[in-house]
Design a protein around this motif. Structure first.
Motif, short mmCIF file in Angstrom:
data_model
loop_
_atom_site.label_atom_id
_atom_site.label_comp_id
_atom_site.label_asym_id
_atom_site.label_seq_id
_atom_site.Cartn_x
_atom_site.Cartn_y
_atom_site.Cartn_z
N HIS A 1 0.83 -1.20 0.00
CA HIS A 1 0.00 0.00 0.00
C HIS A 1 0.87 1.25 0.00
O HIS A 1 0.57 2.22 -0.72
CB HIS A 1 -0.93 0.00 1.21
CG HIS A 1 -1.93 1.12 1.19
ND1 HIS A 1 -3.06 1.10 0.39
CD2 HIS A 1 -1.95 2.31 1.85
CE1 HIS A 1 -3.74 2.22 0.55
NE2 HIS A 1 -3.08 2.97 1.44
N LEU A 2 1.95 1.24 0.78
CA LEU A 2 2.85 2.38 0.78
C LEU A 2 3.47 2.59 -0.59
O LEU A 2 3.63 3.73 -1.06
CB LEU A 2 3.94 2.18 1.83
CG LEU A 2 5.00 3.29 1.93
CD1 LEU A 2 4.37 4.63 2.26
CD2 LEU A 2 6.05 2.93 2.98
N ALA A 3 3.81 1.50 -1.27
CA ALA A 3 4.36 1.60 -2.62
C ALA A 3 3.34 2.20 -3.58
O ALA A 3 3.69 3.04 -4.42
CB ALA A 3 4.79 0.22 -3.11
N ARG A 4 2.08 1.80 -3.45
CA ARG A 4 1.04 2.36 -4.31
C ARG A 4 0.82 3.85 -4.02
O ARG A 4 0.66 4.66 -4.94
CB ARG A 4 -0.26 1.58 -4.15
CG ARG A 4 -0.24 0.19 -4.78
CD ARG A 4 -1.61 -0.46 -4.78
NE ARG A 4 -1.99 -0.90 -3.45
CZ ARG A 4 -1.84 -2.14 -2.99
NH1 ARG A 4 -1.28 -3.07 -3.77
NH2 ARG A 4 -2.22 -2.47 -1.78
N ALA B 1 -1.12 1.34 -14.22
CA ALA B 1 -2.36 2.11 -14.26
C ALA B 1 -2.10 3.58 -13.93
O ALA B 1 -2.67 4.48 -14.56
CB ALA B 1 -3.37 1.51 -13.28
N THR B 2 -1.25 3.83 -12.96
CA THR B 2 -0.97 5.20 -12.54
C THR B 2 -0.24 5.98 -13.62
O THR B 2 -0.56 7.15 -13.90
CB THR B 2 -0.15 5.20 -11.23
OG1 THR B 2 -0.88 4.52 -10.22
CG2 THR B 2 0.15 6.62 -10.78
N LEU B 3 0.75 5.36 -14.25
CA LEU B 3 1.46 6.04 -15.33
C LEU B 3 0.55 6.24 -16.53
O LEU B 3 0.66 7.25 -17.25
CB LEU B 3 2.71 5.26 -15.72
CG LEU B 3 3.77 5.12 -14.62
CD1 LEU B 3 4.97 4.35 -15.15
CD2 LEU B 3 4.20 6.48 -14.08
N HIS C 1 -11.70 7.59 -10.25
CA HIS C 1 -11.42 6.30 -9.61
C HIS C 1 -9.93 6.09 -9.48
O HIS C 1 -9.18 6.13 -10.45
CB HIS C 1 -12.02 5.17 -10.44
CG HIS C 1 -11.73 3.80 -9.89
ND1 HIS C 1 -12.07 3.41 -8.62
CD2 HIS C 1 -11.10 2.73 -10.46
CE1 HIS C 1 -11.69 2.18 -8.42
NE2 HIS C 1 -11.08 1.73 -9.52
N MET C 2 -9.46 5.92 -8.25
CA MET C 2 -8.05 5.66 -7.97
C MET C 2 -7.97 4.27 -7.36
O MET C 2 -8.18 4.09 -6.15
CB MET C 2 -7.49 6.71 -7.02
CG MET C 2 -7.62 8.15 -7.51
SD MET C 2 -6.66 8.47 -9.00
CE MET C 2 -5.01 8.53 -8.33
N PRO C 3 -7.68 3.25 -8.14
CA PRO C 3 -7.68 1.88 -7.61
C PRO C 3 -6.68 1.74 -6.47
O PRO C 3 -5.59 2.30 -6.49
CB PRO C 3 -7.25 1.05 -8.83
CG PRO C 3 -6.59 2.01 -9.77
CD PRO C 3 -7.27 3.30 -9.55
N ASP D 1 -4.18 7.49 2.39
CA ASP D 1 -5.25 7.42 1.40
C ASP D 1 -5.11 8.57 0.40
O ASP D 1 -4.45 9.58 0.68
CB ASP D 1 -6.60 7.50 2.11
CG ASP D 1 -7.71 6.78 1.35
OD1 ASP D 1 -7.45 6.29 0.23
OD2 ASP D 1 -8.83 6.71 1.88
N VAL D 2 -5.75 8.40 -0.76
CA VAL D 2 -5.67 9.39 -1.83
C VAL D 2 -7.05 9.65 -2.39
O VAL D 2 -7.83 8.71 -2.62
CB VAL D 2 -4.75 8.90 -2.97
CG1 VAL D 2 -4.65 9.96 -4.06
CG2 VAL D 2 -3.37 8.53 -2.45
#
Length: 565
Positions: free
Chosen positions: A371-374, A475-477, A538-540, A557-558
């Protein structure tokens, strides 16, 4: 040097493209540490042919360019940052033809290639230095920084080496000291010598002709030194007298005790960077990114090196490569850059081959590492500037704990055990969980051991898993690339609120709101009245709730939303 490695034997015109000259602005760069990426020969060391076989993985991330750490001919005292031939590939990594194949395949996949240029110093095995040290009157006698001793035989001044001890080494043939900012086997080039500069720029042209798209300039503010060899003053301490303010090194290293006013970041550096930029301007679509390590003056140095459009395209500093993890720290770092660097450009990074991996730096007891990596990549990808990823961070790799007997980094060996050096972030990439050495090498042993904890994070364990760190990176990139305002749009912070960092990217009708909760505890954030008609994106991997006026965030959280008209 082989015949085809001479600067005069390069393939002219290999890099003329006429594409997008600003591809680097807001681009995503992926750093490859060649000896740790993929071994194709079974000797336990990664190489260029191995990298070629893994280019599809890099392309699948959605990055724009690859930065290759040094692969030049070298005795490897500092893992290739001690170059003995600027225009040849070390046999450990392959050949020039292998490099040409790598360039060709990368370009086929739409990837740019940036190579590391170590211009401030060479290896003591370089032909230039061998000639320079042979006498005081040979043609290259002044190509390195030489100085007489003090009357009592001690070093010319108080300058220190980053790697420990004085920045001076006695040479018995010339009966003089030579300067080295790093290892004694890495003598510093004398940039006050115009002939040396021209020879160095010729080696840069060699790689431009070979088709590279840009250069990462190692220790870019170390090129020039004060010709008068003035002593550095001590660095001021904080009010309590405990910590040095803006030190250039950890407190285990006395290098950080000095204010490095005279051994680096000299005004003459700007003139050389202009000459370098003029050379690159002869070729289409080339770019430079400089590494600036200048303590409390880093951002001022970045401004000097990137403004005006006639020097470096961008720089990175160590502002976000340290242990600080708070909303206030990230806000200050970005705000200070925006305030001081008006028309320059920055390249942000959280990890690289010189620092502890960021999930290890920032993780607290009880944290979910994935989760920290995400959270981290989502934050990095939302910042204004170009961004650089370091191999393995897309897998959420943590720092490896390397035993002293396995260390290879001279920096770590010198300052062990208080400082363990850089080997912990340089361990091999893990591709296959069940394979020997994680699929990095089929040899009996890899140059650094693969940690047991890394195997379950191998690419084959994540590639088909929804929500894995690897797929979150992709997904983020992809989200960043799909929103033009994230690539080059403005960035403005909203009023600070504890450990919540909130900012807007873009302008006019194309704006995105980002809200990051750096705390491990839930937080509430009130939407300012001016930000009407928010449409959540939506931010998976994140789970905030939004009632139209308030955002409720879990720990780490984001929240992201498009701002209506």
């Amino acid at each position: 040097m082989s015949k085809d490695s001479s600067p005069d034997h390069a393939q002219h015109g290999a890099g003329t493209r006429g594409g997008n000259p600003h591809w680097w602005r807001g681009g995503v760069i992926y750093q490859v540490y060649p000896r740790s990426y993929q071994d194709s020969s079974g000797d336990g060391v990664g190489d260029l042919p191995g990298i070629i076989t893994r280019l599809d993985h890099i392309a699948s991330l959605g990055v724009d360019a690859i930065w290759l750490a040094p692969f030049f001919k070298s005795p490897m005292a500092d893992m290739g940052y001690d170059v003995s031939d600027y225009c040849d590939v070390d046999p450990m990594f392959g050949s020039l033809s292998d490099f040409d194949r790598l360039i060709e395949r990368a370009h086929e996949l739409g990837l740019k290639i940036i190579i590391d240029q170590v211009l401030s110093h060479t290896s003591d095995k370089h032909a230039w230095f061998k000639e320079s040290r042979s006498s005081r009157d040979n043609p290259k006698a002044d190509w390195y920084v030489w100085a007489d001793s003090k009357p009592d035989g001690t070093a010319p001044n108080n300058w220190l080496s980053v790697f420990g001890g004085p920045a001076w080494e006695w040479d018995s043939t010339r009966k003089q000291y030579y300067m080295h900012n790093f290892l004694a086997s890495q003598p510093d080039l004398n940039f006050h010598n115009a002939e040396m500069e021209e020879a160095l720029l010729k080696t840069v042209r060699f790689w431009l002709e070979r088709g590279v798209d840009g250069f990462r300039l190692d220790t870019v503010n170390f090129f020039f030194h004060d010709a008068k060899l003035t002593d550095n003053p001590p660095l001021p301490k904080d009010a309590d007298g405990d910590e040095f303010m803006g030190a250039d090194a950890p407190d285990t290293n006395p290098y950080g005790f000095q204010d490095h006013l005279h051994d680096k970041s000299q005004p003459e550096n700007v003139g050389f960077l202009k000459r370098l930029r003029s050379l690159l301007n002869e070729y289409d679509d080339r770019a430079t990114v400089g590494e600036v390590g200048d303590g409390r003056r880093s951002l001022h140095t970045v401004a000097a090196y990137t403004n005006g459009g006639d020097k470096l395209n961008m720089c990175y500093t160590f502002d976000l490569l340290g242990p600080e993890f708070s909303a206030g720290h990230f806000r200050r770092a970005v705000s200070n850059f925006q305030k001081l660097v008006k028309d320059g450009w920055v390249c942000w990074a959280f990890s690289n081959h010189d620092v502890t991996r960021h999930v290890s730096r920032w993780m607290q007891p009880g944290d979910d590492q994935d989760h920290l990596a995400r959270f981290s990549i989502t934050l990095l990808a939302s910042l204004r500037g170009s961004i650089c990823l370091y191999q393995g961070e897309e897998l959420g790799l943590e720092e490896a704990d390397i035993a002293f007997e396995d260390l290879t980094d001279p920096y770590g060996i010198r300052f062990w055990p208080a400082f363990k050096g850089r080997d912990g972030c340089r361990t091999p990439m893990v591709w296959t969980r069940q394979a020997a050495n994680g699929g990095f090498s089929d040899g009996a042993r890899s140059w650094l051991p693969v940690p047991e904890s890394h195997y379950h994070r191998a690419v084959d364990q994540q590639v088909h898993v929804t929500g894995s760190v690897l797929n979150h990176y992709r997904a983020t990139l992809g989200f960043r690339k799909a929103h033009a305002m994230l690539v080059d749009g403005p960035m403005s912070f909203l009023d600070p609120d504890g450990e919540v960092l909130a900012f807007v990217r873009g302008e006019g009708t194309e704006r995105l709101l980002f809200v990051f909760n750096f705390s491990r505890e839930p937080a509430e954030w009130a939407v300012p009245p001016a930000l009407a008609a928010l449409e959540p994106a939506h931010m998976p991997g994140f789970g905030p709730s939004f009632d139209g006026t308030r955002v409720s965030l879990m720990g780490l959280d984001v929240f992201c939303a498009r701002i209506g008209r």
